[in-house]
Structures are given as structure tokens and as C-alpha cells.
Scaffold this motif. Structure first.
Motif, PDB file in Angstrom:
ATOM      1  N   ARG A 105       0.842  -1.203   0.000  1.00 59.60           N
ATOM      2  CA  ARG A 105       0.000   0.000   0.000  1.00 59.60           C
ATOM      3  C   ARG A 105       0.875   1.250   0.000  1.00 59.60           C
ATOM      4  N   GLU A 106       0.465   2.222  -0.791  1.00 61.08           N
ATOM      5  CA  GLU A 106       1.205   3.465  -0.935  1.00 61.08           C
ATOM      6  C   GLU A 106       0.265   4.637  -0.672  1.00 61.08           C
ATOM      7  N   LEU A 107       0.762   5.658   0.016  1.00 64.68           N
ATOM      8  CA  LEU A 107      -0.036   6.850   0.281  1.00 64.68           C
ATOM      9  C   LEU A 107      -0.125   7.683  -0.985  1.00 64.68           C
ATOM     10  N   ARG A 108      -1.351   7.861  -1.478  1.00 62.59           N
ATOM     11  CA  ARG A 108      -1.600   8.647  -2.689  1.00 62.59           C
ATOM     12  C   ARG A 108      -2.783   9.569  -2.422  1.00 62.59           C
ATOM     13  N   ASP A 109      -2.530  10.853  -2.542  1.00 63.81           N
ATOM     14  CA  ASP A 109      -3.589  11.853  -2.346  1.00 63.81           C
ATOM     15  C   ASP A 109      -4.323  11.662  -1.021  1.00 63.81           C
ATOM     16  N   GLY A 110      -3.561  11.393   0.026  1.00 63.81           N
ATOM     17  CA  GLY A 110      -4.137  11.273   1.364  1.00 63.81           C
ATOM     18  C   GLY A 110      -4.863   9.982   1.650  1.00 63.81           C
ATOM     19  N   GLU A 111      -4.704   8.981   0.776  1.00 60.79           N
ATOM     20  CA  GLU A 111      -5.343   7.683   0.994  1.00 60.79           C
ATOM     21  C   GLU A 111      -4.362   6.558   0.696  1.00 60.79           C
ATOM     22  N   TRP A 112      -4.525   5.442   1.395  1.00 56.22           N
ATOM     23  CA  TRP A 112      -3.702   4.266   1.132  1.00 56.22           C
ATOM     24  C   TRP A 112      -4.275   3.513  -0.062  1.00 56.22           C
ATOM     25  N   SER A 113      -3.439   3.289  -1.062  1.00 53.88           N
ATOM     26  CA  SER A 113      -3.861   2.591  -2.272  1.00 53.88           C
ATOM     27  C   SER A 113      -3.019   1.341  -2.467  1.00 53.88           C
ATOM     28  N   ALA A 114      -3.679   0.236  -2.818  1.00 59.82           N
ATOM     29  CA  ALA A 114      -2.953  -0.996  -3.142  1.00 59.82           C
ATOM     30  C   ALA A 114      -2.255  -0.776  -4.479  1.00 59.82           C
ATOM     31  N   VAL A 115      -0.929  -0.977  -4.487  1.00 57.73           N
ATOM     32  CA  VAL A 115      -0.151  -0.738  -5.707  1.00 57.73           C
ATOM     33  C   VAL A 115       0.538  -2.002  -6.209  1.00 57.73           C
TER      34      VAL A 115
END
Length: 127
Positions: A105-115
Motif C-alpha cells: 500500500r502506498e499513500l496517494r492523495d491522502g489515501e492508502w492505495s494498493a499498488v
């Protein structure tokens, strides 16, 4: 020469954090905990053995999933309060979610996204 295990700075619970890193790519696969017996067994057996804080028992990585970690080297940091395992991840999956790494998971635009993709459905791994 003293016992090498005595040089580790164990926390109040007798544990030390352990980072598992792919020995070829350098990718961090997971972080877990080890007690003295887990680290001693890891060194003796050449495969990662951790301490499960939730189950309160030794946890040989891959005992259920088959995703064993073959240990290539064991290092500690300058303070001797973290262990770094260079490992070969059998089956290419370290995470219980079926991904290569637990750090998916990566922080993107203030949210954790599965990458990172799920390589194998956890139901197929654990039943």
C-alpha cells in the motif's frame, strides 16, 4: 568469544524486530518479530522462524502457506536492536494477502492505495 545472541538488544518482552529483504532485489518483503529461540533457530536451520505476538508461539514462515524464507544472511544494525534477514522467498509470496510483499500500500492523495497485485488468492493458500 561471547554468545552472539547476547549482543542483541531485546525489548522488554524479549523481542527484536526482524526485516526480511529479498537477497537479489533488495525489496523489503515483511517485518516481523523474533525472540531468542526464533533467531537461534533461524541461524541454525537457514530458514526464517519468527515469534507470533498474536498466537504467542514460534512461527516458522511458510508452515501453513509453504512460502518459506530461505535465509542467505543475517545482519544487525549498529545498535543491535533490529535484525535484517536477506532471504529467498520461496513461491514469490511473503504476504498473507497473497502478494509478493507486505508493503503493497502506498499513500496517494491522502489515501492508502494498493499498488501491487494479489498473486494468489489467500483462500487458495490457507483454505
Amino acid at each position: 568469544m561471547g554468545n552472539w545472541l547476547d549482543e542483541i538488544k531485546w525489548d522488554a518482552d524479549g523481542l527484536v524486530p526482524a526485516i526480511a529483504q529479498d537477497h537479489e532485489t533488495g525489496r523489503v518483503m515483511m517485518v516481523a518479530w523474533m525472540n531468542r529461540e526464533a533467531l537461534e533457530r533461524t541461524a541454525a536451520e537457514g530458514r526464517a522462524v519468527y515469534w507470533s505476538r498474536s498466537r504467542k508461539k514460534l512461527w516458522p514462515k511458510g508452515e501453513e502457506s509453504g512460502h518459506v524464507q530461505k535465509v542467505k544472511s543475517i545482519r544487525t544494525d549498529c545498535d543491535a536492536d533490529v535484525v535484517l534477514l536477506a532471504i529467498e522467498q520461496v513461491g514469490g509470496i511473503a504476504c498473507h494477502t497473497g502478494r509478493e510483499s507486505c508493503f503493497y500500500r502506498e499513500l496517494r492523495d491522502g489515501e492508502w492505495s494498493a499498488v501491487a497485485p494479489v498473486l494468489k488468492d489467500p483462500k487458495a493458500i490457507y483454505g
